[in-house]
Write an enzyme that holds these catalytic residues in place. Structure first.
Site, PDB file in Angstrom:
ATOM      1  N   SER A   1     -35.742  -4.634 -46.599  1.00 36.19           N
ATOM      2  CA  SER A   1     -35.099  -3.470 -47.242  1.00 36.19           C
ATOM      3  C   SER A   1     -33.939  -3.937 -48.110  1.00 36.19           C
ATOM      4  CB  SER A   1     -34.553  -2.527 -46.166  1.00 36.19           C
ATOM      5  OG  SER A   1     -33.753  -1.519 -46.751  1.00 36.19           O
TER       6      SER A   1
ATOM      7  N   TYR B   1     -28.998  -1.684 -38.860  1.00 37.64           N
ATOM      8  CA  TYR B   1     -30.284  -1.747 -39.562  1.00 37.64           C
ATOM      9  C   TYR B   1     -30.218  -2.822 -40.653  1.00 37.64           C
ATOM     10  CZ  TYR B   1     -34.156  -0.045 -42.554  1.00 37.64           C
ATOM     11  OH  TYR B   1     -35.288   0.074 -43.329  1.00 37.64           O
TER      12      TYR B   1
HETATM   13  N1  LIG Z   1     -38.304   4.847 -45.971  1.00 39.60           N
HETATM   14  C1  LIG Z   1     -37.400   4.087 -46.535  1.00 39.60           C
HETATM   15  O1  LIG Z   1     -36.489   4.584 -47.267  1.00 39.60           O
HETATM   16  C2  LIG Z   1     -37.430   2.601 -46.369  1.00 39.60           C
HETATM   17  C3  LIG Z   1     -36.625   1.811 -47.199  1.00 39.60           C
HETATM   18  C4  LIG Z   1     -36.633   0.431 -47.050  1.00 39.60           C
HETATM   19  C5  LIG Z   1     -37.438  -0.146 -46.100  1.00 39.60           C
HETATM   20  N2  LIG Z   1     -38.208   0.646 -45.288  1.00 39.60           N
HETATM   21  C6  LIG Z   1     -39.030  -0.021 -44.283  1.00 39.60           C
HETATM   22  O2  LIG Z   1     -40.387   0.295 -44.541  1.00 39.60           O
HETATM   23  C7  LIG Z   1     -41.127   0.144 -43.330  1.00 39.60           C
HETATM   24  C8  LIG Z   1     -42.017   1.343 -43.162  1.00 39.60           C
HETATM   25  O3  LIG Z   1     -41.227   2.509 -42.961  1.00 39.60           O
HETATM   26  P1  LIG Z   1     -41.611   3.959 -43.499  1.00 39.60           P
HETATM   27  O4  LIG Z   1     -40.596   4.345 -44.491  1.00 39.60           O
HETATM   28  O5  LIG Z   1     -43.038   3.953 -43.883  1.00 39.60           O
HETATM   29  O6  LIG Z   1     -41.324   4.853 -42.219  1.00 39.60           O
HETATM   30  P2  LIG Z   1     -42.249   5.555 -41.147  1.00 39.60           P
HETATM   31  O7  LIG Z   1     -43.342   6.327 -41.788  1.00 39.60           O
HETATM   32  O8  LIG Z   1     -41.287   6.270 -40.243  1.00 39.60           O
HETATM   33  O9  LIG Z   1     -42.913   4.332 -40.381  1.00 39.60           O
HETATM   34  C9  LIG Z   1     -42.295   3.579 -39.393  1.00 39.60           C
HETATM   35  C10 LIG Z   1     -43.419   3.064 -38.520  1.00 39.60           C
HETATM   36  O10 LIG Z   1     -42.911   2.103 -37.596  1.00 39.60           O
HETATM   37  C11 LIG Z   1     -43.561   2.342 -36.362  1.00 39.60           C
HETATM   38  N3  LIG Z   1     -42.811   1.796 -35.238  1.00 39.60           N
HETATM   39  C12 LIG Z   1     -41.488   1.892 -34.994  1.00 39.60           C
HETATM   40  N4  LIG Z   1     -41.188   1.265 -33.846  1.00 39.60           N
HETATM   41  C13 LIG Z   1     -42.358   0.781 -33.364  1.00 39.60           C
HETATM   42  C14 LIG Z   1     -42.712   0.046 -32.196  1.00 39.60           C
HETATM   43  N5  LIG Z   1     -41.801  -0.320 -31.287  1.00 39.60           N
HETATM   44  N6  LIG Z   1     -43.999  -0.276 -32.012  1.00 39.60           N
HETATM   45  C15 LIG Z   1     -44.948   0.104 -32.900  1.00 39.60           C
HETATM   46  N7  LIG Z   1     -44.675   0.787 -34.027  1.00 39.60           N
HETATM   47  C16 LIG Z   1     -43.393   1.119 -34.235  1.00 39.60           C
HETATM   48  C17 LIG Z   1     -43.671   3.864 -36.283  1.00 39.60           C
HETATM   49  O11 LIG Z   1     -44.617   4.214 -35.327  1.00 39.60           O
HETATM   50  P3  LIG Z   1     -44.662   5.697 -34.692  1.00 39.60           P
HETATM   51  O12 LIG Z   1     -45.311   6.553 -35.747  1.00 39.60           O
HETATM   52  O13 LIG Z   1     -45.501   5.520 -33.477  1.00 39.60           O
HETATM   53  O14 LIG Z   1     -43.254   6.091 -34.409  1.00 39.60           O
HETATM   54  C18 LIG Z   1     -44.089   4.179 -37.704  1.00 39.60           C
HETATM   55  O15 LIG Z   1     -45.486   4.063 -37.871  1.00 39.60           O
HETATM   56  C19 LIG Z   1     -40.096  -0.063 -42.226  1.00 39.60           C
HETATM   57  O16 LIG Z   1     -39.986  -1.443 -41.935  1.00 39.60           O
HETATM   58  C20 LIG Z   1     -38.814   0.425 -42.868  1.00 39.60           C
HETATM   59  O17 LIG Z   1     -37.671  -0.177 -42.266  1.00 39.60           O
HETATM   60  C21 LIG Z   1     -38.238   2.005 -45.418  1.00 39.60           C
END
Ligand SMILES: NC(=O)c1ccc[n+]([C@@H]2O[C@H](COP(=O)([O-])OP(=O)(O)OC[C@H]3O[C@@H](n4cnc5c(N)ncnc54)[C@H](OP(=O)(O)O)[C@@H]3O)[C@@H](O)[C@H]2O)c1
Length: 245
Positions: free
Chosen positions: A138, A151
């Protein structure tokens, strides 16, 4: 046809990426925690043209299970061409400030679990002398801010780990891609007021597939974040600590 393992496959960004890979006929192996969401995701990808979709459920905080998970994925796919690691949590910083235990849990999910996956994975890819490892870090990892520094610490550590790994693995023909999205409109950011800086998961997914195909090293998604973070990193610390970020 590429053999692709996606870890954290029910994440909105991972799903959007998987749809693009399915549409071009790749073979997918999905690992995620929520069995119902995982099954729906797999079914959707089958209808979109994936050469095959297999799944495994796992809580990725259970680090001791990672090697077996990777082994099962590699066996099922017959090798790994691309691995995308996408799981993560965005904790509320204030809630962590009174609790080391909660802080450690977040570092475990967002940093240590990634290292635990990458350690056996790196050895496997190194031995097969090829492939791509892509990990969603990120922009938050580029500089510590009061509003989310736990984070940010995890993501910054992931980026640094990947940087070292890239140097090690490039000699074996393995490419390591650090993906640095800015704000993305996903369930993770559901409680954050949206503004013009937010991108859709679909936009970010296109950038992820492009970065993997082009064997890029460090990619900001969308690309304008590279300039934004250059400016953010350039602010002198005596001023930076006074900013409300
Ligand atoms: N959204 C943003 O603004 C943003 C910005 C920069 C980076 N990111 C990164 O992008 C990546 C994807 O995030 P997203 O935005 O797509 O959010 P998201 O839709 O909330 O996805 C997060 C995923 O991580 C899974 N997860 C969390 N803890 C877990 C565990 N202990 N075991 C298995 N699965 C787990 C969740 O599973 P459950 O559905 O079962 O909870 C969910 O599928 C992450 O690494 C996040 O840090 C996001």
């Amino acid at each position: 046809m590429k053999r692709v393992l996606i870890v954290g496959a029910t994440s909105a960004i991972a799903q959007a990426t998987a749809r693009l890979l399915a549409e071009r006929g790749d073979r997918l192996y999905l690992i995620a925690r929520d069995a119902a969401k995982l099954s729906a995701t797999a079914q959707d990808l089958r209808t979109r043209g994936a050469a095959g979709v297999d799944t495994a459920t796992a809580d990725l905080d259970e680090l001791e299970k990672h090697e077996a998970l990777l082994e099962a994925a590699a066996q099922t796919l017959g090798g790994l061409d691309i691995v995308l690691i996408a799981h993560g949590t965005l904790p509320e910083q204030g809630a962590l400030e009174g609790s080391y235990a909660a802080t450690e849990r977040e570092l475990r999910t967002n940093f240590l679990s990634v290292v635990s996956l990458l350690t056996p994975l790196a050895n496997r890819m190194e031995a097969q002398r090829g492939g791509t490892i892509a990990v969603i870090s990120s922009v938050a990892g580029d500089r510590g801010r009061p509003s989310n520094y736990v984070y940010g610490t995890a993501k910054g550590a992931v980026s640094l780990f990947l940087q070292g790994l890239r140097g090690r693995l490039h000699k074996s023909g393995v490419n390591v891609v650090t993906l640095k999205p800015g704000f993305v409109d996903t369930p993770m950011t559901a409680d954050i007021a949206k503004n013009a800086l937010f991108a859709s998961p679909e936009t970010v997914a296109k950038g992820i597939v492009r970065a993997i195909d082009q064997k890029r090293e460090v990619v900001y998604l969308p690309g304008f974040w590279r300039a934004v973070m250059f400016a953010v990193r350039a602010v002198p610390e005596p001023l930076f600590k006074r900013l409300k970020l």
